[in-house]
Design an enzyme around this catalytic site. Structure first.
Site, PDB file in Angstrom:
ATOM      1  CG  HIS A 100      -1.958   1.063   1.159  1.00  0.00           C
ATOM      2  ND1 HIS A 100      -1.679   2.348   1.539  1.00  0.00           N
ATOM      3  CD2 HIS A 100      -3.237   1.051   0.723  1.00  0.00           C
ATOM      4  CE1 HIS A 100      -2.770   3.088   1.344  1.00  0.00           C
ATOM      5  NE2 HIS A 100      -3.723   2.318   0.851  1.00  0.00           N
ATOM      6  CD  GLU A 172      -5.062   1.842  -3.300  1.00  0.00           C
ATOM      7  OE1 GLU A 172      -6.257   1.992  -3.012  1.00  0.00           O
ATOM      8  OE2 GLU A 172      -4.173   1.779  -2.442  1.00  0.00           O
TER       9      GLU A 172
HETATM   10  C1  PEP Z   1      -6.684   3.460   0.217  1.00  0.00           C
HETATM   11  O1  PEP Z   1      -6.399   3.635   1.386  1.00  0.00           O
HETATM   12  O2  PEP Z   1      -6.303   2.432  -0.345  1.00  0.00           O
HETATM   13  C2  PEP Z   1      -7.484   4.470  -0.476  1.00  0.00           C
HETATM   14  C3  PEP Z   1      -7.705   4.307  -1.753  1.00  0.00           C
HETATM   15  O3  PEP Z   1      -7.927   5.541   0.264  1.00  0.00           O
HETATM   16  P1  PEP Z   1      -9.036   6.634  -0.180  1.00  0.00           P
HETATM   17  O4  PEP Z   1     -10.207   5.856  -0.731  1.00  0.00           O
HETATM   18  O5  PEP Z   1      -9.369   7.354   1.088  1.00  0.00           O
HETATM   19  O6  PEP Z   1      -8.419   7.483  -1.219  1.00  0.00           O
END
Ligand code: PEP
Length: 257
Positions: A100, A172
């Site tokens: 992450h 992400e």
């Molecule tokens: C995450 O923590 O993986 C994330 C995508 O956070 P957020 O949805 O708050 O952007």
């Protein structure tokens, strides 16, 4: 060859929120509102200290999978304060987040460590969700593809072709996490396509069955259009997963396929 998880995937990352008392209250309300599902996968990544509360809450709900947010690069031993794949599995976890961006950027998790954790996760029969994503500076420098492919290769480096097909990916973009800025469905789709191409060169036809989730400021307002985008097989959600009513609405999203 079937998918490891039924798609679409709705994964909640609670980060450092919801102790056991809140987790129990959340789960009671969430499970009331979301009857058993068989057309999607529901995952929750609570704090490790709230894992037992969530495991207990889902004992009659095999459709809900609970996971841990982080594990150490060793399974057992003198590593005070760490989580382990073996202990997580024994405690009822079935999945684990690896790489992450908060682990990479706040805690110095290296590409090499993610590769090791992916190996340990599969050895412990946990579904690893490997997170990849570029920072804003990397994006502005035109390095997005280079960064996510480097992170992908490192994460998969210790896995056989058959094992690669057991993982779940999450793209992400770091600039979208917790910021309210979301990648457009077209942007997300483009990077998912790049990841899919790299998976195909490693795993051939099996690559088509590896789910690729998008994460970064997903909410009730944008989830449907993100999930409708090509190659977006699910969502990993932080902030908008913390409220039981809001999360229930998100996981009930109609998905056009
Ligand atoms: C995450 O923590 O993986 C994330 C995508 O956070 P957020 O949805 O708050 O952007």
């Amino acid at each position: 060859m079937t998918r490891v998880l039924r798609t679409p995937i709705f994964a909640a990352n609670w980060k450092l929120n919801h102790g056991p008392t809140d987790a129990r209250a959340f789960m009671q309300r969430f499970l009331q509102q979301v009857p058993r599902v068989d057309d999607r996968s529901l995952l929750i990544f609570p704090s490790a200290l709230s894992l037992a509360a969530v495991v207990d809450a889902i004992k009659d709900r095999p459709d809900v999978i609970v996971g841990v947010q982080q594990v150490h690069t060793e399974s057992l031993g003198a590593f005070t304060g760490e989580n382990s794949v073996v202990i997580a599995r024994d405690a009822g976890a079935r999945a684990v987040l690896v790489g992450h961006s908060e682990r990479r950027h706040l805690f110095g998790e290296t590409d090499e460590a993610t590769g090791r954790k992916m190996r340990l996760a599969l050895d412990a029969r946990l579904i690893p969700m490997l997170c990849v994503g570029e920072t804003l500076a990397e994006r502005e420098a035109g390095a997005t593809e280079h960064v996510v492919l480097r992170q992908l290769e490192a994460g998969l480096s210790a896995l056989s072709v058959a094992e690669v097909s057991q993982v779940v990916l999450a793209y992400e973009p770091v600039w979208a996490i917790g910021t309210g800025r979301t990648a457009t469905p077209a942007d997300a789709s483009a990077i998912h396509g790049v990841l899919r191409g790299a998976l195909r060169s490693r795993a051939g036809d099996r690559a088509g069955h590896i789910p690729i989730c998008y994460g970064g400021s997903v909410n009730r307002g944008n989830v449907a259009e993100l999930l409708a985008a090509p190659d977006v097989d699910g969502v990993l959600v932080g902030g908008a997963s913390l409220d039981a009513d809001g999360w229930s609405a998100i996981v009930r999203t109609e998905v056009a396929h």
